[in-house]
Design an enzyme around this catalytic site. Structure first.
Site, PDB file in Angstrom:
ATOM      1  CG  ASN A  20      -8.516 -11.970   0.421  1.00 30.73           C
ATOM      2  OD1 ASN A  20      -9.677 -11.699   0.136  1.00 30.73           O
ATOM      3  ND2 ASN A  20      -7.478 -11.535  -0.278  1.00 30.73           N
ATOM      4  CB  CYS A  51      17.323  14.910 -11.959  1.00 31.88           C
ATOM      5  SG  CYS A  51      16.717  15.900 -10.567  1.00 31.88           S
ATOM      6  CG  HIS A 107       3.800  -1.627  -4.803  1.00 33.83           C
ATOM      7  ND1 HIS A 107       2.638  -2.364  -4.853  1.00 33.83           N
ATOM      8  CD2 HIS A 107       4.758  -2.421  -5.351  1.00 33.83           C
ATOM      9  CE1 HIS A 107       2.880  -3.544  -5.407  1.00 33.83           C
ATOM     10  NE2 HIS A 107       4.160  -3.606  -5.705  1.00 33.83           N
ATOM     11  CB  ALA A 162      -7.916  -7.136   7.512  1.00 25.60           C
ATOM     12  CB  CYS A 201      12.930  15.523  -9.993  1.00 21.15           C
ATOM     13  SG  CYS A 201      13.071  16.097 -11.696  1.00 21.15           S
ATOM     14  CG  ASN A 238      -1.900  -1.172   1.165  1.00 24.75           C
ATOM     15  OD1 ASN A 238      -2.053  -1.806   0.120  1.00 24.75           O
ATOM     16  ND2 ASN A 238      -2.526  -1.469   2.280  1.00 24.75           N
ATOM     17  CB  VAL A 239       1.011   4.123  -2.173  1.00 25.58           C
ATOM     18  CG1 VAL A 239       1.775   3.217  -3.132  1.00 25.58           C
ATOM     19  CG2 VAL A 239      -0.424   4.309  -2.673  1.00 25.58           C
ATOM     20  CG  ASP A 240      -2.520   3.187   3.146  1.00 24.33           C
ATOM     21  OD1 ASP A 240      -1.739   2.780   4.025  1.00 24.33           O
ATOM     22  OD2 ASP A 240      -3.451   2.488   2.701  1.00 24.33           O
TER      23      ASP A 240
HETATM   24  P1  OAD Z   1      -6.229  -5.845  -4.966  1.00 27.08           P
HETATM   25  O1  OAD Z   1      -7.311  -4.844  -5.194  1.00 27.08           O
HETATM   26  O2  OAD Z   1      -5.686  -6.560  -6.144  1.00 27.08           O
HETATM   27  O3  OAD Z   1      -6.739  -6.945  -3.927  1.00 27.08           O
HETATM   28  C1  OAD Z   1      -7.391  -6.575  -2.738  1.00 27.08           C
HETATM   29  C2  OAD Z   1      -7.715  -7.832  -1.963  1.00 27.08           C
HETATM   30  O4  OAD Z   1      -8.254  -7.461  -0.709  1.00 27.08           O
HETATM   31  C3  OAD Z   1      -8.739  -8.758  -2.644  1.00 27.08           C
HETATM   32  O5  OAD Z   1      -8.229 -10.086  -2.693  1.00 27.08           O
HETATM   33  C4  OAD Z   1      -9.959  -8.664  -1.722  1.00 27.08           C
HETATM   34  O6  OAD Z   1     -10.676  -9.884  -1.650  1.00 27.08           O
HETATM   35  C5  OAD Z   1      -9.319  -8.337  -0.397  1.00 27.08           C
HETATM   36  N1  OAD Z   1     -10.174  -7.602   0.554  1.00 27.08           N
HETATM   37  C6  OAD Z   1     -11.181  -6.738   0.314  1.00 27.08           C
HETATM   38  N2  OAD Z   1     -11.671  -6.228   1.454  1.00 27.08           N
HETATM   39  C7  OAD Z   1     -10.954  -6.787   2.446  1.00 27.08           C
HETATM   40  C8  OAD Z   1     -10.953  -6.645   3.879  1.00 27.08           C
HETATM   41  N3  OAD Z   1     -11.814  -5.814   4.484  1.00 27.08           N
HETATM   42  N4  OAD Z   1     -10.071  -7.379   4.590  1.00 27.08           N
HETATM   43  C9  OAD Z   1      -9.192  -8.216   3.973  1.00 27.08           C
HETATM   44  N5  OAD Z   1      -9.139  -8.377   2.633  1.00 27.08           N
HETATM   45  C10 OAD Z   1      -9.996  -7.667   1.878  1.00 27.08           C
HETATM   46  O7  OAD Z   1      -5.067  -5.084  -4.137  1.00 27.08           O
HETATM   47  P2  OAD Z   1      -3.528  -5.500  -3.974  1.00 27.08           P
HETATM   48  O8  OAD Z   1      -3.379  -6.972  -3.910  1.00 27.08           O
HETATM   49  O9  OAD Z   1      -3.022  -4.699  -2.855  1.00 27.08           O
HETATM   50  O10 OAD Z   1       0.083  -1.143  -6.960  1.00 27.08           O
HETATM   51  O11 OAD Z   1      -2.920  -4.964  -5.334  1.00 27.08           O
HETATM   52  C11 OAD Z   1      -1.531  -5.032  -5.548  1.00 27.08           C
HETATM   53  C12 OAD Z   1      -1.049  -3.799  -6.257  1.00 27.08           C
HETATM   54  O12 OAD Z   1      -1.821  -3.572  -7.420  1.00 27.08           O
HETATM   55  C13 OAD Z   1      -1.196  -2.523  -5.449  1.00 27.08           C
HETATM   56  O13 OAD Z   1      -0.128  -2.315  -4.550  1.00 27.08           O
HETATM   57  C14 OAD Z   1      -1.230  -1.465  -6.501  1.00 27.08           C
HETATM   58  C15 OAD Z   1      -2.051  -2.139  -7.578  1.00 27.08           C
HETATM   59  O14 OAD Z   1      -1.763  -1.751  -8.876  1.00 27.08           O
HETATM   60  C16 OAD Z   1       0.583   0.105  -6.740  1.00 27.08           C
HETATM   61  O15 OAD Z   1      -0.015   0.950  -6.116  1.00 27.08           O
HETATM   62  C17 OAD Z   1       1.926   0.335  -7.280  1.00 27.08           C
END
Ligand code: OAD
Length: 260
Positions: free
Chosen positions: A224, A134, A123, A242, A131, A106-108
């Protein structure tokens, strides 16, 4: 709703015996804080928007003002959000276990604001900038007279070379921050308990960390509500949110529960 009685047998004992726990998190952990996931349902960011336009260097170059504005709005909305019981639960594990490392995609900054001490951002972050030309770091400290963060528009320029400032997040096609990824790999290789929480495991190389853990003789716990490819490899899978599962686990530990 998960209750103590619904936790799988043996889970609490494995957790309590752990020496080093890694919590690997994705967008799902921040959903209860009002931050949308990427691929989860109709409000998933990449189900609404084209990632090629908003999450690639080419997208930024071709549509710079709109992309900048979009990241500024995200930065503001996350600044206004608060950590939820999932983030707070992870931070609480630091009081229970000898060592805890949080590795987030997460980027938060909600893990940090929940109190987690050791957070690796694979990430990048919406709160660091550099920048685009550069790579010189840029500090954005734009606040209103009331102390609220406000959007920085127009987009700032680099004080060193005059290039455009970009958000410090990793876009598709870009490498992960090397030191952070190396630290994450080292933590996974050292841990004896690995949680994969709120991630679809669709994005590499980050997702590899979960599969690396599953190949080691460690306890892998997935949290999940949806199935992922890790279901078949995890020691325990909690099909739960979660923000429900982590407090339930902590509650069971604090009660020294006999029936888990
Ligand atoms: P996704 O949106 O791909 O997956 C989110 C997951 O969270 C899913 O499997 C949901 O079932 C699950 N979920 C939803 N609500 C939930 C809850 N309350 N508790 C637990 N799980 C829950 O997100 P990421 O896997 O984080 O990249 O995606 C990976 C990357 O793809 C991110 O870091 C981002 C994106 O492009 C960048 O920002 C660079």
């Amino acid at each position: 709703m998960i209750t103590e009685r619904k936790l799988p047998a043996g889970l609490i004992t494995r957790i309590c015996n752990a020496r080093h726990a890694v919590f690997f998190t994705g967008a799902g952990i921040s959903k209860a804080s009002g931050v949308p996931t990427f691929r989860d349902g109709a409000d998933g960011t990449w189900n609404r928007l084209n990632w090629r336009l908003y999450a690639t260097l080419d997208g930024f170059k071709n549509n710079r003002e709109e992309v900048w504005k979009w990241y500024e709005l995200r930065r503001l909305s996350i600044h206004a959000a608060s950590p939820n019981d999932g983030h707070l639960g992870i931070a609480n594990f630091e009081k229970l276990l000898p060592k805890v490392t949080v590795i987030t995609q997460n980027v938060d900054d909600l893990h940090e604001r929940a109190g987690s001490q050791s957070v690796i951002h694979l990430h990048g972050s919406l709160f660091s900038h550099r920048c685009a030309a550069c790579a010189h770091p840029h500090t954005m400290n734009v606040t209103s007279p009331e102390g609220q963060i406000v959007a920085s528009t127009p987009q700032p320029r680099c004080t060193r070379c005059g290039g455009w400032i970009r958000p410090g997040v990793v876009w598709f096609g870009e490498g992960l921050p090397e030191a952070d990824f190396a630290n994450a790999v080292a933590a996974v290789n050292d841990c004896d308990l690995f949680f994969s929480i709120g991630t679809s495991l669709d994005v590499y190389p980050a997702a590899n960390l979960a599969f690396m853990a599953a190949k080691r003789p460690v306890c892998v716990v997935q949290v999940n509500p949806q199935k992922t490819v890790l279901n078949d490899q995890a020691t325990f899978t909690l099909k739960e949110k979660a923000e429900k599962a982590l407090p339930a686990i902590l509650q069971a530990i604090s009660e020294g529960s006999q029936h888990v």
